[in-house]
Design a protein around this motif. Structure first.
Motif, PDB file in Angstrom:
ATOM      1  N   TRP A 137       2.496 -32.301  32.148  1.00  0.00           N
ATOM      2  CA  TRP A 137       2.684 -31.855  33.529  1.00  0.00           C
ATOM      3  C   TRP A 137       1.371 -31.980  34.277  1.00  0.00           C
ATOM      4  CZ3 TRP A 137       7.168 -31.270  35.747  1.00  0.00           C
ATOM      5  CH2 TRP A 137       8.272 -30.910  34.995  1.00  0.00           C
ATOM      6  N   GLU A 138       1.467 -32.369  35.538  1.00  0.00           N
ATOM      7  CA  GLU A 138       0.291 -32.480  36.386  1.00  0.00           C
ATOM      8  C   GLU A 138       0.600 -31.851  37.737  1.00  0.00           C
ATOM      9  OE1 GLU A 138      -2.772 -35.931  37.952  1.00  0.00           O
ATOM     10  OE2 GLU A 138      -1.105 -36.483  36.673  1.00  0.00           O
ATOM     11  N   LYS A 139      -0.389 -31.176  38.310  1.00  0.00           N
ATOM     12  CA  LYS A 139      -0.240 -30.533  39.622  1.00  0.00           C
ATOM     13  C   LYS A 139      -0.719 -31.482  40.711  1.00  0.00           C
ATOM     14  CE  LYS A 139      -0.414 -26.515  42.287  1.00  0.00           C
ATOM     15  NZ  LYS A 139       0.764 -26.685  43.092  1.00  0.00           N
ATOM     16  N   ILE A 148       8.676 -28.582  43.355  1.00  0.00           N
ATOM     17  CA  ILE A 148       7.737 -27.541  43.758  1.00  0.00           C
ATOM     18  C   ILE A 148       7.272 -26.756  42.538  1.00  0.00           C
ATOM     19  CG2 ILE A 148       7.453 -25.432  45.130  1.00  0.00           C
ATOM     20  CD1 ILE A 148       7.740 -27.847  46.899  1.00  0.00           C
ATOM     21  N   LYS A 149       8.219 -26.499  41.628  1.00  0.00           N
ATOM     22  CA  LYS A 149       7.917 -25.761  40.395  1.00  0.00           C
ATOM     23  C   LYS A 149       8.320 -26.605  39.197  1.00  0.00           C
ATOM     24  CE  LYS A 149       8.818 -21.333  42.586  1.00  0.00           C
ATOM     25  NZ  LYS A 149       9.657 -20.149  42.596  1.00  0.00           N
ATOM     26  N   ARG A 150       7.661 -26.388  38.077  1.00  0.00           N
ATOM     27  CA  ARG A 150       7.968 -27.169  36.869  1.00  0.00           C
ATOM     28  C   ARG A 150       9.355 -26.885  36.315  1.00  0.00           C
ATOM     29  NH1 ARG A 150       2.662 -26.855  33.113  1.00  0.00           N
ATOM     30  NH2 ARG A 150       3.596 -24.853  32.668  1.00  0.00           N
ATOM     31  N   ASP A 151       9.885 -25.708  36.581  1.00  0.00           N
ATOM     32  CA  ASP A 151      11.200 -25.361  36.023  1.00  0.00           C
ATOM     33  C   ASP A 151      12.353 -25.724  36.961  1.00  0.00           C
ATOM     34  OD1 ASP A 151      10.739 -23.432  37.935  1.00  0.00           O
ATOM     35  OD2 ASP A 151      11.187 -21.730  36.635  1.00  0.00           O
ATOM     36  N   ASN A 152      12.046 -26.426  38.050  1.00  0.00           N
ATOM     37  CA  ASN A 152      13.092 -26.837  38.987  1.00  0.00           C
ATOM     38  C   ASN A 152      12.724 -28.212  39.550  1.00  0.00           C
ATOM     39  OD1 ASN A 152      15.316 -26.879  40.639  1.00  0.00           O
ATOM     40  ND2 ASN A 152      14.425 -25.545  42.191  1.00  0.00           N
ATOM     41  N   THR A 153      12.949 -29.256  38.757  1.00  0.00           N
ATOM     42  CA  THR A 153      12.561 -30.603  39.156  1.00  0.00           C
ATOM     43  C   THR A 153      13.768 -31.516  39.264  1.00  0.00           C
ATOM     44  OG1 THR A 153      12.217 -31.329  36.881  1.00  0.00           O
ATOM     45  CG2 THR A 153      10.310 -30.394  38.035  1.00  0.00           C
TER      46      THR A 153
END
Length: 142
Positions: A83-85, A115-120
């Protein structure tokens, strides 16, 4: 009391629409693969706030992303990058450096972003072919 209920309903609806708008994130510049060798490649995407230019610019958007790649178009046996921001510091660009690829091989890739890692959501798929290497002669198109 009735006016308070209507006001609460309107305020709630307005706040919900703002929240929904802030959840929109795009790949306004698409996804790309570059600097491809017989065993390496770089994958890149830029998260954007829209898909349309404003004053000849495409505004970036903060969020998260990671690439998925595979030798199969259906992403069987796929590999995910870390994961990357995406942040203003790097112009909202997400980049992955792939190593240990097989030569003369077609790879399919896409990015999972949000926006969030758990909602892509997953992007469309694209592909590239690694270089055949110095010992193998094969046609090459760009």
């Amino acid at each position: 009391m009735r006016y308070l209920s209507i006001l609460t309903l309107l305020l709630s609806s307005f706040l919900s629409s703002i929240a929904a708008q802030s959840e929109n994130i795009y790949l306004g510049q698409g996804i790309l693969a570059g600097e491809i060798t017989n065993s390496k490649a770089i994958l890149q995407a830029r998260l954007t706030a829209d898909t349309k230019l404003t004053n000849w610019e495409l505004a970036g958007a903060s969020g998260w992303g990671r690439f998925e790649y595979s030798e199969y178009p259906n992403f069987k046996d796929s590999t995910f990058t870390s994961w990357e921001k995406a942040s203003p510091k790097r112009d909202f660009i997400l980049k992955a450096f792939l190593d240990d690829l097989n030569s003369n091989t077609i790879y399919h890739y896409r990015i999972h972003y949000g926006i969030k890692r758990d909602n892509t959501k997953a992007s469309h798929a694209a592909s590239f072919r690694t270089h055949p290497g110095k010992d193998l002669s094969a046609p090459l198109s760009l």
